[in-house]
Design a protein around this motif. Structure first.
Motif, PDB file in Angstrom:
ATOM      1  N   ARG A 179       4.785  34.990  40.701  1.00 29.01           N
ATOM      2  CA  ARG A 179       6.260  35.580  41.109  1.00 29.01           C
ATOM      3  C   ARG A 179       6.786  34.427  42.091  1.00 29.01           C
ATOM      4  NH1 ARG A 179       3.861  40.266  44.777  1.00 29.01           N
ATOM      5  NH2 ARG A 179       2.861  38.951  46.405  1.00 29.01           N
ATOM      6  N   ALA A 180       8.334  34.504  42.180  1.00 34.75           N
ATOM      7  CA  ALA A 180       8.951  33.736  43.201  1.00 34.75           C
ATOM      8  C   ALA A 180       9.714  35.052  44.190  1.00 34.75           C
ATOM      9  CB  ALA A 180      10.149  33.066  42.244  1.00 34.75           C
ATOM     10  N   ASN A 198      10.584  39.747  46.490  1.00 37.54           N
ATOM     11  CA  ASN A 198      10.012  38.962  45.443  1.00 37.54           C
ATOM     12  C   ASN A 198      10.077  39.510  44.019  1.00 37.54           C
ATOM     13  OD1 ASN A 198       7.252  40.356  44.469  1.00 37.54           O
ATOM     14  ND2 ASN A 198       7.494  40.729  46.807  1.00 37.54           N
ATOM     15  N   GLY A 250       8.579  38.807  39.651  1.00 40.71           N
ATOM     16  CA  GLY A 250       7.878  37.886  38.651  1.00 40.71           C
ATOM     17  C   GLY A 250       7.339  38.759  37.518  1.00 40.71           C
ATOM     18  N   VAL A 262       7.103  30.126  45.559  1.00 39.60           N
ATOM     19  CA  VAL A 262       6.490  30.317  44.271  1.00 39.60           C
ATOM     20  C   VAL A 262       5.187  30.311  44.352  1.00 39.60           C
ATOM     21  CG1 VAL A 262       6.200  29.394  41.858  1.00 39.60           C
ATOM     22  CG2 VAL A 262       8.493  29.089  42.901  1.00 39.60           C
ATOM     23  N   GLY A 313       0.351  29.078  46.816  1.00 42.35           N
ATOM     24  CA  GLY A 313       1.554  29.196  46.559  1.00 42.35           C
ATOM     25  C   GLY A 313       2.290  27.869  47.229  1.00 42.35           C
TER      26      GLY A 313
END
Length: 236
Positions: free
Chosen positions: A229-230, A50, A52, A203, A190
């Motif tokens: 964050r992705a 992850n 972000g 996401v 998310g």
């Protein structure tokens, strides 16, 4: 007798002709091969990556500056990025998905407050998040390959506070810093999508609250950040 033999020969010839005609007939086409679609399931362990960014506020409050006095910077802004690894487990019941997830991210979310008495002293106070780890429950609702989820749990972060100052008249410059690991909480939501039975992408938004901690002897530092964050996960 001759007539009997001729009749038998004719019967044999007729039978052979029928067999030949049957052999010339085209075979019926084979039915099309139907490959069943893979069954999508969120159940199972997974690992992932992850990354972000985050933004929020921090403040420094000094106590014991003088007898009965205290001073505070008030809230000032922090921004920066983070990236790391994720691991977890999901269990699906009907459309509902229940799970537990944890992660550990390197972080560089920071901000600085500066104050000055012109010609006398200039000083700054900084806060930096060095790393962040969360331990969360997840509850999701899936339809086909898509899932919306809510999440929340504990957050552990390492914070560094730095104080620096300059006195032009001397001249002199100095700084000091101290780090501490704090336990707080996090909550968010998310969206996750299953691109294939083993690969998903997500996401998410997390709010992280790390309570006040005493650093640099008399400085109480509080840290709050919002994170977007992705990530990608590989399910086993």
């Amino acid at each position: 007798m001759k007539k009997l033999l001729m009749a038998a020969a004719a019967l044999v010839a007729f039978a052979l002709s029928g067999i030949a005609n049957a052999a010339d007939l085209a075979l019926p086409p084979a039915p099309p091969l139907i490959v069943p679609a893979p069954v999508l399931s969120w159940t199972g362990p997974y690992v992932g990556l992850n990354g972000g960014g985050g933004w929020g506020t921090t403040n420094h409050t000094f106590t014991g500056v003088a007898a009965g006095l205290s001073a505070s910077t008030g809230n000032f802004k922090i921004t920066g990025g983070l990236a790391g690894g994720t691991w977890g487990y999901n269990y699906q019941i009907g459309a509902w998905v229940f799970g537990a997830e944890s992660d550990l991210d390197w972080a560089n979310i920071r901000g600085t407050f500066t104050a000055a008495v012109p010609g006398v002293v200039t000083g700054s106070l900084s806060t930096k998040l060095n790393w962040l780890s969360t331990y969360r429950a997840r509850v999701g609702y899936a339809w086909g390959p898509a899932m919306l989820y809510a999440t929340g749990g504990a957050a552990v972060g390492n914070i560094t506070a730095t104080a620096a100052g300059t006195v032009p008249a001397i001249p002199a410059t100095g700084s000091t810093s101290q780090s501490n690991t704090e336990l707080g909480w996090t909550a968010g939501a998310g969206f996750e999508y299953m691109f294939m039975p083993q690969l998903t992408g997500k996401v998410e938004y997390l709010y992280v609250n790390l309570p006040s901690t005493t650093l640099i002897f008399v400085d109480s530092v509080k840290f709050n950040t919002s994170i977007v964050r992705a990530g990608v996960n590989w399910k086993f």
